[in-house]
Design a protein around this motif. Structure first.
Motif, short mmCIF file in Angstrom:
data_model
loop_
_atom_site.label_atom_id
_atom_site.label_comp_id
_atom_site.label_asym_id
_atom_site.label_seq_id
_atom_site.Cartn_x
_atom_site.Cartn_y
_atom_site.Cartn_z
N LEU A 81 0.83 -1.21 0.00
CA LEU A 81 0.00 0.00 0.00
C LEU A 81 0.86 1.26 0.00
CD1 LEU A 81 -2.91 -0.94 2.42
CD2 LEU A 81 -3.07 -0.45 -0.02
N VAL A 82 1.90 1.26 0.82
CA VAL A 82 2.80 2.42 0.87
C VAL A 82 3.46 2.63 -0.49
CG1 VAL A 82 4.97 3.27 1.86
CG2 VAL A 82 3.20 2.33 3.35
N LEU A 83 3.95 1.57 -1.10
CA LEU A 83 4.58 1.68 -2.41
C LEU A 83 3.59 2.13 -3.48
CD1 LEU A 83 6.97 -1.40 -2.36
CD2 LEU A 83 7.58 1.02 -2.18
N ALA A 84 2.37 1.65 -3.40
CA ALA A 84 1.36 2.07 -4.37
C ALA A 84 1.06 3.55 -4.21
CB ALA A 84 0.08 1.24 -4.19
N ILE A 85 0.95 4.02 -2.97
CA ILE A 85 0.70 5.44 -2.72
C ILE A 85 1.87 6.28 -3.23
CG2 ILE A 85 0.47 7.19 -0.89
CD1 ILE A 85 -1.22 5.08 0.64
N LEU A 86 3.11 5.83 -2.96
CA LEU A 86 4.28 6.55 -3.45
C LEU A 86 4.31 6.59 -4.97
CD1 LEU A 86 7.08 5.38 -1.01
CD2 LEU A 86 6.05 7.64 -1.16
N ALA A 87 3.93 5.52 -5.62
CA ALA A 87 3.89 5.49 -7.09
C ALA A 87 2.85 6.48 -7.61
CB ALA A 87 3.59 4.08 -7.58
N ILE A 88 1.69 6.52 -6.99
CA ILE A 88 0.64 7.45 -7.41
C ILE A 88 1.10 8.89 -7.21
CG2 ILE A 88 -1.69 8.28 -6.86
CD1 ILE A 88 -2.40 5.31 -6.30
N VAL A 89 1.71 9.19 -6.06
CA VAL A 89 2.21 10.54 -5.80
C VAL A 89 3.31 10.90 -6.81
CG1 VAL A 89 3.51 11.94 -4.13
CG2 VAL A 89 1.56 10.58 -3.37
N GLY A 90 4.18 9.96 -7.11
CA GLY A 90 5.24 10.20 -8.10
C GLY A 90 4.68 10.50 -9.48
N ILE A 91 3.68 9.77 -9.89
CA ILE A 91 3.04 10.01 -11.19
C ILE A 91 2.35 11.36 -11.19
CG2 ILE A 91 1.16 9.23 -12.70
CD1 ILE A 91 1.92 6.34 -11.84
N TRP A 92 1.65 11.69 -10.12
CA TRP A 92 0.97 12.98 -10.02
C TRP A 92 1.99 14.12 -10.07
CZ3 TRP A 92 1.54 16.46 -5.88
CH2 TRP A 92 0.74 17.59 -5.98
N TRP A 93 3.10 14.02 -9.32
CA TRP A 93 4.10 15.08 -9.31
C TRP A 93 4.75 15.23 -10.69
CZ3 TRP A 93 4.81 19.25 -6.92
CH2 TRP A 93 6.01 19.93 -6.96
N GLY A 94 5.00 14.13 -11.36
CA GLY A 94 5.54 14.20 -12.71
C GLY A 94 4.60 14.92 -13.66
N THR A 95 3.31 14.69 -13.50
CA THR A 95 2.31 15.38 -14.33
C THR A 95 2.32 16.88 -14.04
OG1 THR A 95 0.95 13.39 -14.31
CG2 THR A 95 -0.13 15.42 -14.95
N VAL A 96 2.40 17.23 -12.76
CA VAL A 96 2.45 18.65 -12.37
C VAL A 96 3.68 19.31 -13.00
CG1 VAL A 96 2.81 20.23 -10.42
CG2 VAL A 96 1.12 18.40 -10.25
N LEU A 97 4.83 18.66 -12.89
CA LEU A 97 6.06 19.23 -13.45
C LEU A 97 5.99 19.34 -14.97
CD1 LEU A 97 8.83 17.54 -11.27
CD2 LEU A 97 7.93 19.86 -11.09
N ARG A 98 5.41 18.37 -15.62
CA ARG A 98 5.28 18.41 -17.08
C ARG A 98 4.39 19.57 -17.49
NH1 ARG A 98 2.07 14.09 -19.47
NH2 ARG A 98 2.71 13.16 -17.56
N ARG A 99 3.28 19.79 -16.76
CA ARG A 99 2.40 20.92 -17.08
C ARG A 99 3.10 22.25 -16.86
NH1 ARG A 99 -3.08 18.73 -14.24
NH2 ARG A 99 -3.64 17.22 -15.85
#
Length: 177
Positions: free
Chosen positions: A27-45
């Protein structure tokens, strides 16, 4: 040969803490993966928006003739807009005296830097301020707000701009250096 547990449920009971730990880690790793994907999207925008702004700014600069072709290429291949030979006819421009604004009592180097950021670099500019413009400028001074009226900057500046050292010293004390 390993001893088998006396109770068949004992083996399952020993596995439960390991399984809960594994699930928690997943669960922790899944949450970290989701946060990482979200942050990457923010940075790309943000990057895309910055690239767009930069392209728009460059187009505006180009339309106003503010871009130039490179005039010099160094031996290491670096491109520069500065000509290799200095221009002999260019007049030397002296920067305004940095201490001029600080001649006004109550206006130190930090406040002079703040005023310079707002486009005020000379005593004459303060002397020429209208009451409305002075109020607008005072509102932009942040923690220094109110100093303009309290220290009577405009009166001081008018005397200094006119070169009336005697009048200045009579009203505000010794000018100093």
């Amino acid at each position: 040969m390993a001893a088998s547990p006396q109770n068949p449920n004992q083996a399952v009971d020993m596995m439960v803490p390991i399984t809960i730990t594994h699930v928690a880690l997943m669960l922790v790793l899944a949450i970290l993966a989701i946060v990482g994907i979200w942050w990457g999207t923010v940075l790309r925008r943000r990057n895309a928006a910055a690239q767009k702004r930069m392209a728009e700014d460059f187009a505006i600069a180009e339309a106003h003739g503010a871009t130039t072709e490179p005039t010099a290429i160094s031996s290491d291949g670096a491109v520069s807009d500065v000509p290799i030979e200095p221009v002999a006819d260019a007049p030397a421009v002296e920067p305004p005296a940095a201490t001029e604004l600080t001649r006004i009592k109550g206006l130190g180097p930090k406040l002079a830097a703040t005023l310079a950021d707002l486009g005020i670099t000379r005593v004459e500019q303060i002397a020429a301020l209208s009451p409305g413009t002075a109020a607008e400028l005072d509102a932009k001074l942040g923690s220094f707000q109110g100093r303009m009226a309290r220290d009577r900057w405009i009166e001081q500046a008018k005397l200094l701009a006119a070169g009336d050292t005697a009048g200045y010293e009579a009203a505000f004390g010794n000018l100093g250096g």
